[in-house]
Design a protein around this motif. Structure first.
Motif, mmCIF file in Angstrom:
data_model
loop_
_atom_site.group_PDB
_atom_site.id
_atom_site.type_symbol
_atom_site.label_atom_id
_atom_site.label_comp_id
_atom_site.label_asym_id
_atom_site.label_seq_id
_atom_site.Cartn_x
_atom_site.Cartn_y
_atom_site.Cartn_z
ATOM 1 N N GLU A 145 0.238 8.151 1.611
ATOM 2 C CA GLU A 145 0.456 9.587 1.746
ATOM 3 C C GLU A 145 1.501 10.079 0.744
ATOM 4 O O GLU A 145 1.331 11.136 0.116
ATOM 5 N N ALA A 146 2.572 9.312 0.573
ATOM 6 C CA ALA A 146 3.616 9.686 -0.373
ATOM 7 C C ALA A 146 3.079 9.687 -1.805
ATOM 8 O O ALA A 146 3.402 10.575 -2.604
ATOM 9 N N PHE A 178 7.639 4.124 -4.330
ATOM 10 C CA PHE A 178 7.639 4.043 -2.866
ATOM 11 C C PHE A 178 7.407 2.616 -2.349
ATOM 12 O O PHE A 178 6.920 2.424 -1.239
ATOM 13 N N ARG A 179 7.759 1.628 -3.141
ATOM 14 C CA ARG A 179 7.506 0.243 -2.743
ATOM 15 C C ARG A 179 8.305 -0.164 -1.499
ATOM 16 O O ARG A 179 7.896 -1.080 -0.774
ATOM 17 N N SER A 180 9.431 0.515 -1.242
ATOM 18 C CA SER A 180 10.243 0.171 -0.061
ATOM 19 C C SER A 180 9.773 0.905 1.200
ATOM 20 O O SER A 180 10.255 0.631 2.286
ATOM 21 N N TRP A 181 8.844 1.841 1.035
ATOM 22 C CA TRP A 181 8.333 2.578 2.195
ATOM 23 C C TRP A 181 7.332 1.700 2.951
ATOM 24 O O TRP A 181 6.804 0.724 2.418
ATOM 25 N N SER A 182 7.048 2.061 4.169
ATOM 26 C CA SER A 182 6.097 1.297 4.983
ATOM 27 C C SER A 182 4.695 1.415 4.397
ATOM 28 O O SER A 182 4.377 2.392 3.689
ATOM 29 N N ARG A 183 3.846 0.460 4.706
ATOM 30 C CA ARG A 183 2.476 0.464 4.194
ATOM 31 C C ARG A 183 1.700 1.678 4.705
ATOM 32 O O ARG A 183 0.752 2.133 4.067
ATOM 33 N N LYS A 184 2.136 2.214 5.827
ATOM 34 C CA LYS A 184 1.487 3.385 6.391
ATOM 35 C C LYS A 184 1.859 4.656 5.622
ATOM 36 O O LYS A 184 1.024 5.554 5.433
ATOM 37 N N LEU A 230 -4.469 9.871 -16.274
ATOM 38 C CA LEU A 230 -3.079 10.275 -16.080
ATOM 39 C C LEU A 230 -2.726 10.271 -14.586
ATOM 40 O O LEU A 230 -1.704 9.701 -14.189
ATOM 41 N N TYR A 231 -3.576 10.886 -13.765
ATOM 42 C CA TYR A 231 -3.321 10.913 -12.321
ATOM 43 C C TYR A 231 -3.363 9.509 -11.719
ATOM 44 O O TYR A 231 -2.581 9.182 -10.820
ATOM 45 N N PHE A 232 -4.278 8.700 -12.226
ATOM 46 C CA PHE A 232 -4.407 7.326 -11.718
ATOM 47 C C PHE A 232 -3.135 6.532 -12.004
ATOM 48 O O PHE A 232 -2.632 5.801 -11.136
ATOM 49 N N ILE A 233 -2.590 6.675 -13.191
ATOM 50 C CA ILE A 233 -1.355 5.975 -13.575
ATOM 51 C C ILE A 233 -0.183 6.473 -12.720
ATOM 52 O O ILE A 233 0.634 5.668 -12.247
ATOM 53 N N ILE A 234 -0.094 7.788 -12.530
ATOM 54 C CA ILE A 234 0.975 8.353 -11.700
ATOM 55 C C ILE A 234 0.873 7.817 -10.276
ATOM 56 O O ILE A 234 1.883 7.444 -9.664
ATOM 57 N N TYR A 235 -0.348 7.757 -9.758
ATOM 58 C CA TYR A 235 -0.551 7.260 -8.386
ATOM 59 C C TYR A 235 -0.120 5.802 -8.265
ATOM 60 O O TYR A 235 0.581 5.429 -7.315
ATOM 61 N N LEU A 236 -0.540 4.974 -9.211
ATOM 62 C CA LEU A 236 -0.185 3.552 -9.165
ATOM 63 C C LEU A 236 1.321 3.349 -9.252
ATOM 64 O O LEU A 236 1.891 2.507 -8.545
ATOM 65 N N ASN A 237 1.977 4.100 -10.119
ATOM 66 C CA ASN A 237 3.433 4.004 -10.235
ATOM 67 C C ASN A 237 4.127 4.432 -8.951
ATOM 68 O O ASN A 237 5.104 3.812 -8.523
ATOM 69 N N ALA A 238 3.606 5.486 -8.335
ATOM 70 C CA ALA A 238 4.190 5.950 -7.075
ATOM 71 C C ALA A 238 4.016 4.904 -5.983
ATOM 72 O O ALA A 238 4.958 4.598 -5.243
ATOM 73 N N TYR A 239 2.811 4.340 -5.906
ATOM 74 C CA TYR A 239 2.508 3.387 -4.824
ATOM 75 C C TYR A 239 3.250 2.062 -4.992
ATOM 76 O O TYR A 239 3.810 1.526 -4.026
ATOM 77 N N PHE A 240 3.257 1.538 -6.206
ATOM 78 C CA PHE A 240 3.805 0.197 -6.412
ATOM 79 C C PHE A 240 5.271 0.173 -6.872
ATOM 80 O O PHE A 240 5.922 -0.870 -6.792
ATOM 81 N N ILE A 241 5.804 1.312 -7.317
ATOM 82 C CA ILE A 241 7.188 1.327 -7.813
ATOM 83 C C ILE A 241 8.062 2.300 -7.028
ATOM 84 O O ILE A 241 8.997 1.893 -6.338
#
Length: 251
Positions: free
Chosen positions: A44-45, A34-40, A21-32
């Protein structure tokens, strides 16, 4: 007890489910999300998002697990609901540890913190099967500031380029610092004192080995000490920022 909790309690080992569950939430946050945020900023987000998914629910779950145990004490056996909450938190710390190992492998402080926390949770859950009351109270004290802290962290990450984020950061800083200071500076140490006083009496020696509760206390003591140092530095920075703004207005 709600239907979802009952279903989770019926699962023999819910840890893999929680981690997924946490892994899926993390992937969605990273790739969907916060996709417009900087790679840096994206890692963290994304970490903040899984922290949000863990923190406040863990507080409510831990409170429920403690209050539902009439025999709760520092040496009482873990109830099924208490074990469920421990698994929920273990899964989070494993996921966040993976996050740090991938993106911040040189951050020895946070990696060490997560490893030490996992040691406490996992020995309580899978080795001695006792003492969840103390661990869950500490979890509540650690996570009761989670919502405010994660929103503050997300705002801090974008305050230099987003005006709204800067306003949220400025608005949240004083109350967040105050709440964090009270919890980590007063309530946490007081509860650890009660915990130590009980364990030193030897009342738990037959179910929790002395070396284990001593290691728990050491981990908690170090975590609280680092937290106090961290929030102290933030208060100093806030004072300097406000003082600088006053000087600029006068000019």
């Amino acid at each position: 007890m709600d239907t979802l909790t009952l279903k989770l309690l019926s699962i023999s080992n819910p840890l893999p489910l929680f981690f997924t569950l946490y892994f899926i939430i993390y992937l969605n946050a990273y790739f969907i999300f916060f996709r417009s945020w900087s790679r840096k900023s994206r890692p963290e987000a994304s970490s903040c998002i899984i922290s949000l998914a863990h923190g406040t629910p863990a507080v409510f779950l831990a409170c429920s697990a403690i209050l539902s145990d009439a025999a709760r004490d520092f040496n009482s056996p873990n109830t099924p609901l208490q074990n469920l909450v421990l698994d929920y938190s273990i899964a989070y710390f494993l996921m966040d540890l993976l996050h740090y190992l991938v993106f911040y492998p040189s951050d020895v402080l946070f990696i060490g913190h997560h490893l030490a926390t996992l040691f406490v949770f996992m020995t309580c859950r899978y080795v001695v099967y006792h003492g969840a009351f103390a661990i869950l109270v500490l979890l509540i004290l650690a996570e009761v500031t989670s919502l405010c802290q994660n929103v503050w962290t997300l705002a801090s990450a974008r305050r230099s380029d987003v005006k709204l984020a800067a306003k949220v950061y400025d608005f949240l800083s004083p109350p967040f610092y105050a709440l964090y200071s009270v919890v980590r500076g007063f309530l946490g140490p007081y509860f650890v004192y009660r915990m130590v006083r009980f364990y030193v009496s030897g009342a738990a020696d037959n179910v929790i080995p002395k070396w284990m509760w001593m290691s728990w206390v050491f981990v908690v003591f170090m975590a609280i000490s680092v937290s106090i140092l961290w929030i102290s530095n933030l208060w100093i920075e806030l004072y300097k920022e406000r003082k600088m703004r006053i000087k600029m207005k006068v000019r």
